[in-house]
Scaffold this motif. Sequence first.
Motif, PDB file in Angstrom:
ATOM      1  N   CYS A 169      -6.642  -9.357   8.702  1.00 27.52           N
ATOM      2  CA  CYS A 169      -5.693  -8.235   8.679  1.00 27.52           C
ATOM      3  C   CYS A 169      -4.576  -8.495   9.674  1.00 27.52           C
ATOM      4  CB  CYS A 169      -6.397  -6.920   9.026  1.00 27.52           C
ATOM      5  SG  CYS A 169      -5.241  -5.557   9.224  1.00 27.52           S
ATOM      6  N   TYR A 188      -4.607  -0.670   7.005  1.00 22.66           N
ATOM      7  CA  TYR A 188      -3.286  -1.285   6.920  1.00 22.66           C
ATOM      8  C   TYR A 188      -2.976  -1.693   5.473  1.00 22.66           C
ATOM      9  CZ  TYR A 188       0.528  -4.545   7.550  1.00 22.66           C
ATOM     10  OH  TYR A 188       1.736  -5.185   7.445  1.00 22.66           O
ATOM     11  N   CYS A 248      -5.120  -5.287  12.546  1.00 27.12           N
ATOM     12  CA  CYS A 248      -6.296  -5.182  13.412  1.00 27.12           C
ATOM     13  C   CYS A 248      -7.033  -6.499  13.568  1.00 27.12           C
ATOM     14  CB  CYS A 248      -7.243  -4.090  12.918  1.00 27.12           C
ATOM     15  SG  CYS A 248      -8.215  -4.587  11.466  1.00 27.12           S
ATOM     16  N   CYS A 281      -6.518  -2.857   4.203  1.00 28.56           N
ATOM     17  CA  CYS A 281      -7.556  -3.334   5.122  1.00 28.56           C
ATOM     18  C   CYS A 281      -8.711  -2.339   5.166  1.00 28.56           C
ATOM     19  CB  CYS A 281      -6.979  -3.538   6.520  1.00 28.56           C
ATOM     20  SG  CYS A 281      -8.222  -3.941   7.757  1.00 28.56           S
ATOM     21  N   CYS A 326      -8.948  -0.948   9.044  1.00 27.89           N
ATOM     22  CA  CYS A 326      -7.960  -0.070   9.692  1.00 27.89           C
ATOM     23  C   CYS A 326      -7.018   0.627   8.709  1.00 27.89           C
ATOM     24  CB  CYS A 326      -7.145  -0.854  10.717  1.00 27.89           C
ATOM     25  SG  CYS A 326      -5.891  -1.927   9.986  1.00 27.89           S
TER      26      CYS A 326
HETATM   27 ZN   LIG Z   1      -6.847  -3.893   9.615  1.00 29.51          ZN
END
Ligand SMILES: [Zn+2]
Lengths: 300, 320
Positions: free
Chosen positions: A44, A68, A47, A63, A66
């Motif tokens: 990622c 994302y 993170c 992700c 997190c």
């Molecule tokens: Zn992430």
Amino acid sequence: MNLDFEDDDDLAGNGPKWYQRTWSGILTKTKDKKPTPDGLWEKCKRCKEVAPTKDWIVNHYVCGACGYHERVGSMEYFDILFDDNEFTEINANLSSGDPLKFTDSAPYTDRVVVAQRKTGLKDAVRTAHGKINGQPLMVACMDFNFIGGSMGSVVGEKIARAIDYSLATRSPFMMISKSGGARMMEAAFSLMQMAKTSAKLALLDRAGIPYISLLTNPTTGGVTASFAMLGDVNIAEPEALIGFAGPRVIRETIGRDLPKGFQSSEFLVEHGFLDFIVNRKELKKKVSTLLQIIWSQKQN
Amino acid sequence: MANQNWFDFEKDIVELMDQLEKAKETHEMGKLDMTDMMATLENKIEEAKQTVYGNLSGWQKVQISRHPERPYTLDYIENIATDFIELHGDRQVKDDKAIVGGFANIEGKPFMIIGQQKGRNTKQRQLRNFGMPNPEGYRKALRLMKLAEKFNVPILTLIDTPGASPGLEAEERGQGEAIARNLLEMSVLKVPVICVVIGEGASGGALGIGVGDRVLMMEYTWYSVISPESCSSILWRTWEMKERAAEALKLSATDMLQNKLVDGIVSEPLGGAHHDPQAAYDSLKAAVLQSLGELEGMDPEDRIQERIAKFSAMGVVVDA
Ligand SMILES: [Zn+2]
């Protein structure tokens, strides 16, 4: 207008460069068409969590750790939205002319050819119609990896023709924006695409046909100042950079750093310019539910 | 010289004018008969003007469009219209001084006139934000256009901006949305819409009041997606390539007309409007009235369809 589409580092504070190359080979194929790339892992961008590539694909490149939202292209959005990934692309072969014979360090035509070779795309938008949970939908989706998703004549023309299709078939229109703004190498031709697309949307508006605008990271410049902000419903993916002027231009103008979260999707919701933020995994459900309420059930 | 603001490229003209001035002085003091010399110099000046102004580069036209003595929107309004009633405010946030507008008569014909306004001195420039509107400026313009539509009054917009204002507040209040909304709404206004670039036509900030049945450019103006300086800084990472950028962008009135991105050119006095403002006012007024004459008899819906068709035709694509 933020035309500095190559300045990817500026975008929404996304931190270090992501290896686009890692994705490009995978992103051009959908999970149905290519065997899952077993044994590959991706990190990622935000993170740094590492997960198998096949998980990223299943999660639509969000992700798992997190949330994302990795940047993806038209191929992935069509796969996400259209039932069974079945759709009909229109005007697939439109590509750029060079009315201005524009040359900076390289001729514009060369840049287009290089971008086409690198991405396998004809230009920075693809337009397709299909069904979303059984309801017809016309989608125009931009591709950022084609010259920064910049808007030239092809982008404007394909969007205009997609809206024409919506008008002719009375099917809702959805725009997925992802662009650094105007394509400088088409100068005023690029500028006038803003007027062209907005005028077509005025006709769609008069016809009472729904227009949903999804803004993704990044949506700036002339794209923000035309079709992207004109949805009956404007929605965005989380933490996308959305603005008219680019962050660097504003920073230079005001002579200080920008507040944290400035020009993010969340910022735009707070200031009243977006209706809601949608996680990519919820996108299809949200859009189809909305269309069901405002449109589809009245058509039968 | 009375005019303190000559460009480098006008040097030959200025030198000849100085010589003429001196010759006149000598002649008037009765020292020598300079009649022949004066006539020769006047011819030479005329020749020099034709040479210089007949071969202007894109960048030189950009410079003329920014001449500090060039007429601005309020100068045009004052000199082509009567009974101007200025209207203020967007009814939401404030009154943006970078855009002015109001009802007026031009040769007895009612108009709504709206334009970006630049300032002439430091204080005015700040007040007018250098002619760079904020979102409330575009919303004020839209409010006035809707008002004109309601009372069936044709709209004239005068475009003169280095761009929409980039800043924190502009973004917070939705600069992109404000411009976008104008593009959409202007495409379907029921009244005739005439737009004239009178100075700088920079980017979405110009187009935000620029969707019309007739879009004209005054002779020494420019219109493009970006200023030559910014284009240079992005493409070459330096501001020094602005002349080359100006050529590449094909931003002059003649280029824009040739590319069918505008509908016509309004002629200016040789060398630019600031050399003879009255001639520029007369020229603009005539062009506006002619455009109105062509448009006012049309069915409103036909006019809208033609307007949209015109913008829809802009762009060059290859189907291959
Ligand atoms: Zn992430």
